[in-house]
Write a protein that holds these residues in place. Sequence first.
Motif, PDB file in Angstrom:
ATOM      1  N   ARG A   1       0.831  -1.208   0.000  1.00 58.48           N
ATOM      2  CA  ARG A   1       0.000   0.000   0.000  1.00 58.48           C
ATOM      3  C   ARG A   1       0.864   1.256   0.000  1.00 58.48           C
ATOM      4  O   ARG A   1       0.584   2.215  -0.709  1.00 58.48           O
ATOM      5  CB  ARG A   1      -0.939   0.024   1.210  1.00 58.48           C
ATOM      6  CG  ARG A   1      -2.106  -0.926   1.048  1.00 58.48           C
ATOM      7  CD  ARG A   1      -3.260  -0.564   1.980  1.00 58.48           C
ATOM      8  NE  ARG A   1      -4.279  -1.603   1.942  1.00 58.48           N
ATOM      9  CZ  ARG A   1      -5.238  -1.696   1.012  1.00 58.48           C
ATOM     10  NH1 ARG A   1      -5.311  -0.785   0.055  1.00 58.48           N
ATOM     11  NH2 ARG A   1      -6.106  -2.676   1.042  1.00 58.48           N
TER      12      ARG A   1
ATOM     13  N   ALA B   1       0.696   3.977  -3.149  1.00 55.41           N
ATOM     14  CA  ALA B   1       0.244   5.344  -2.911  1.00 55.41           C
ATOM     15  C   ALA B   1       1.299   6.076  -2.097  1.00 55.41           C
ATOM     16  O   ALA B   1       1.195   6.202  -0.884  1.00 55.41           O
ATOM     17  CB  ALA B   1      -1.087   5.325  -2.174  1.00 55.41           C
TER      18      ALA B   1
ATOM     19  N   ASP C   1       1.994   9.006  -1.675  1.00 52.24           N
ATOM     20  CA  ASP C   1       1.595  10.208  -0.945  1.00 52.24           C
ATOM     21  C   ASP C   1       0.757   9.885   0.289  1.00 52.24           C
ATOM     22  O   ASP C   1       0.229  10.756   0.944  1.00 52.24           O
ATOM     23  CB  ASP C   1       0.819  11.151  -1.875  1.00 52.24           C
ATOM     24  CG  ASP C   1      -0.241  10.385  -2.660  1.00 52.24           C
ATOM     25  OD1 ASP C   1      -0.473   9.196  -2.324  1.00 52.24           O
ATOM     26  OD2 ASP C   1      -0.826  10.968  -3.586  1.00 52.24           O
TER      27      ASP C   1
ATOM     28  N   ALA D   1      -2.108   8.415   0.479  1.00 53.24           N
ATOM     29  CA  ALA D   1      -3.563   8.392   0.310  1.00 53.24           C
ATOM     30  C   ALA D   1      -4.090   6.973   0.433  1.00 53.24           C
ATOM     31  O   ALA D   1      -3.434   6.017   0.052  1.00 53.24           O
ATOM     32  CB  ALA D   1      -3.925   8.977  -1.052  1.00 53.24           C
ATOM     33  N   GLU D   2      -5.271   6.836   0.981  1.00 51.29           N
ATOM     34  CA  GLU D   2      -5.959   5.544   0.993  1.00 51.29           C
ATOM     35  C   GLU D   2      -6.236   5.165  -0.449  1.00 51.29           C
ATOM     36  O   GLU D   2      -6.520   6.039  -1.271  1.00 51.29           O
ATOM     37  CB  GLU D   2      -7.300   5.690   1.717  1.00 51.29           C
ATOM     38  CG  GLU D   2      -7.222   5.467   3.208  1.00 51.29           C
ATOM     39  CD  GLU D   2      -6.854   4.025   3.543  1.00 51.29           C
ATOM     40  OE1 GLU D   2      -7.520   3.112   3.024  1.00 51.29           O
ATOM     41  OE2 GLU D   2      -5.890   3.829   4.317  1.00 51.29           O
ATOM     42  N   ASN D   3      -6.141   3.914  -0.791  1.00 52.72           N
ATOM     43  CA  ASN D   3      -6.541   3.618  -2.158  1.00 52.72           C
ATOM     44  C   ASN D   3      -7.231   2.286  -2.261  1.00 52.72           C
ATOM     45  O   ASN D   3      -7.067   1.389  -1.439  1.00 52.72           O
ATOM     46  CB  ASN D   3      -5.350   3.713  -3.113  1.00 52.72           C
ATOM     47  CG  ASN D   3      -4.364   2.615  -2.836  1.00 52.72           C
ATOM     48  OD1 ASN D   3      -4.636   1.470  -3.160  1.00 52.72           O
ATOM     49  ND2 ASN D   3      -3.251   2.950  -2.210  1.00 52.72           N
TER      50      ASN D   3
ATOM     51  N   THR E   1      -0.998   0.668 -12.357  1.00 50.89           N
ATOM     52  CA  THR E   1      -0.800   2.117 -12.392  1.00 50.89           C
ATOM     53  C   THR E   1       0.693   2.340 -12.568  1.00 50.89           C
ATOM     54  O   THR E   1       1.455   1.375 -12.656  1.00 50.89           O
ATOM     55  CB  THR E   1      -1.223   2.794 -11.075  1.00 50.89           C
ATOM     56  OG1 THR E   1      -0.272   2.419 -10.066  1.00 50.89           O
ATOM     57  CG2 THR E   1      -2.620   2.363 -10.643  1.00 50.89           C
TER      58      THR E   1
ATOM     59  N   HIS F   1       2.640   3.078 -10.415  1.00 51.24           N
ATOM     60  CA  HIS F   1       3.351   2.624  -9.217  1.00 51.24           C
ATOM     61  C   HIS F   1       3.369   1.114  -9.054  1.00 51.24           C
ATOM     62  O   HIS F   1       3.893   0.602  -8.073  1.00 51.24           O
ATOM     63  CB  HIS F   1       2.714   3.238  -7.964  1.00 51.24           C
ATOM     64  CG  HIS F   1       2.768   4.729  -7.944  1.00 51.24           C
ATOM     65  ND1 HIS F   1       3.952   5.424  -8.049  1.00 51.24           N
ATOM     66  CD2 HIS F   1       1.788   5.657  -7.865  1.00 51.24           C
ATOM     67  CE1 HIS F   1       3.700   6.710  -8.013  1.00 51.24           C
ATOM     68  NE2 HIS F   1       2.386   6.894  -7.924  1.00 51.24           N
TER      69      HIS F   1
END
Length: 755
Positions: free
Chosen positions: A682, A686, A688, A690-692, A722, A724
């Motif tokens: 996780r 993300a 930054d 952020a929840e995703n 993505t 990432h």
Amino acid sequence: MFAKLIIDIANSNVDRLFTYRIPEELDVRAGHRVLVPFGRGNRPKEAFVIEVCDEYDTGFEVKSIVRTMEPYTALLPDQLELAKWIARAYHSTLCDALRLMLPSELRGGGVRQKTVRTLAIAEGVTPEEAEASMLKKDGTPRAPKQYEVFRLLKTCGVPMTVSDIEAYVPGSAGAVSALIKKGYVTEKGFVTFRSPFAGVLERDLPPELTAAQTEAVEAITNGEKGQVFLLHGVTGSGKTEVYLNAISKAIEDGGSAIVLVPEISLTPQTTDRFRRRFGDVVAIMHSRLSAGERYDEWRRIRLGRARVVIGARSAVFAPTEDLKLIIIDEEHEPSYRSESRPEYSADEVAIRRARLTGARLVLGSATPQLVSYLRAKQGAYRLLELPERINGIPMPEVEIVDMRTEFMSGNNSLFSKKLADALKSCVASGEQAILFLNRRGYSYHGECRACGFVFTCPHCEVSMTYHKFDGTLRCHYCGYSTRVPQVCPSCGSRFIKFSGIGTQQVEEQLQKLIPGVRSLRMDTDTTGGKTSHRDILDAFSRHEADVLIGTQMVAKGLDIPGVTLVGVVFADSSLFHSDYRSGERTFQLLTQVAGRAGRALKDGEIKRGRVIVQTNAPGHRAVVLSAGHDYKTFFALEINDRLHTLFPPFAVFARALFECREEAAAARFAERFASEAEAAVRGALAPDGAENELVFVSHGPAPIRRREDLYRYAVVFKLARTKHTSAAVAALRRVADGFNAEGFRGVDVNPGEML
Ligand code: ADP
Ligand code: ZN
Ligand code: ZN
């Protein structure tokens, strides 16, 4: 000079570069295999030279290389780069990646080179003088045989083998020994190659290409370096002829080519077609060669004598210099994916190798992988199409039969009325038929009608297969077999039922339908031996049987003109599998099987093939669209589903597997791994914070919960694709590397099957 090298030991602790001094008298380059003293005892070990440099700056004493293993570099520069990439991409040791590039026979020096005796005129002997001295005063030879042999060698000018000499001068053995004794002639050993091919084939000439074929060949030949093409052509559209012509161009250009075909279609039928076009420059690489043949084919390629390599998956590593073209035929075949470490995919490796060498890559299929077709649509690959069959042969007519209505109307045999009638009239008119079944063995599993007890393997939690011919139940995972019991082990009832169907049952019912019909069976049970698969096909092409019954194997690479009818006995068995690709697989399989019908002209007349597909799911997309030969619609619908349900190619699966004797231990490890890895993944997906919603994690028993007495638990990650995603996979792998648990089998990314 110094060499940085990898020791050829399969142990990740020594999978790093070691520096050795290169003695002045040795010519050592990157790619050489060398012998070095290694470890405390200074034992001699084989090693791969990765890099040569002229400086070495740490204070340690360096040991020296003892010798090179071969006079030439065993690895080409692009192979070294490829190996480094494989080690990174598939998370293997560099040593394991390098080993992929070499025949195992090369390592350890187990195989001898094959030599033949040759003779030549001895050095220092002036042929004219020697010849004169062999004559009597009257001009006749003192020893006529010796004289004849000597003159033969003189005329020939190069060393000749003893058997060649014997062919010109029968009974020459005594004369040869005498000439050697007198010092006129010397004997040499001459290194030769063992050949997997028997005899020489007559060469054939290419047919005139169709407009679509010409366009494809030109696009490939004029393609950019490293460009990838997807050749989408229906079965019988002349794809192979496109390959052959593109290869011709590559050879004319002084280059070489690699052709990958699925292992199962590496039949003489396939290789002969290439040999007839290209002759001696064809080499083959596959697992059924003998050790000596494999070693010699590899050397023939490495030394530039063979320029066209045909082989299964691993031939993508062939040591071809000036590689100009790589072809992957039937690119959708699952067998292009390796199941042992490193678990590479031949197409991914080929893309990389094409980029490294500037070769063009052609992926060919009638039913491309959805992901390949998507890439072509998006412009990453160039799409080439052959929409029609050669000679205007029509696509076969495919009829779908709903077996549920057939059963309701009182027919409980394996053949619908339609298929039964078609079989009868096919055989009666002297044509051939193929019956396809997506299963093996007589029956899938046995169960008790009274209590529902199912026979499962005591070591693996899977149902066992009933083999009627010897009355046994067998486990296809571990090989365990047992005799069928007389009564149910659970309730004692005698009513044991075997459900499911297999090729043996089909054969029995066929015999009842058409008494005396000549049939052949081909499945993994009848083709265990080295050549039996080929023997069966050969017999069928010689029309020694009217009907061929088989599993997956009959779907591939089979081109028999007499076949006008294909019956798919039961189309559903791959449909309701839990794998998200089962629709794609079924579509591919049905299309391939249907492609076997009516591939050629019969007595100069076009005979339209007929295909009858029996199914309980007549409305299923894979069945309906394969019957209509409609790849494009199937692609559009299927890819849309995958996008909305987040499946590959829009997502990546990664699975960590634990196999332990104790079930609780496996479950505990999986749970612990899931929580450690989820946090890391996780974080990487993300950055930054952020929840995703782009990660799904689950842990629990694998679909086959127990196998060979080990309990199997898995952690499955599904990651949306993505920018990432690769960072997330890398994070997952780092967690795996640091995760210490007995029975941990590591992380697989997009595994072929998740059983
Ligand atoms: P595919 O690989 O797409 O199944 P093939 O290349 O095997 O198709 O071609 C099917 C048949 O048509 C083969 O028997 C082949 O020899 C023949 N063929 C291919 N191209 C031509 C052509 N241009 N002219 C005549 N026959 C051809
Ligand atoms: Zn019972
Ligand atoms: Zn078992």
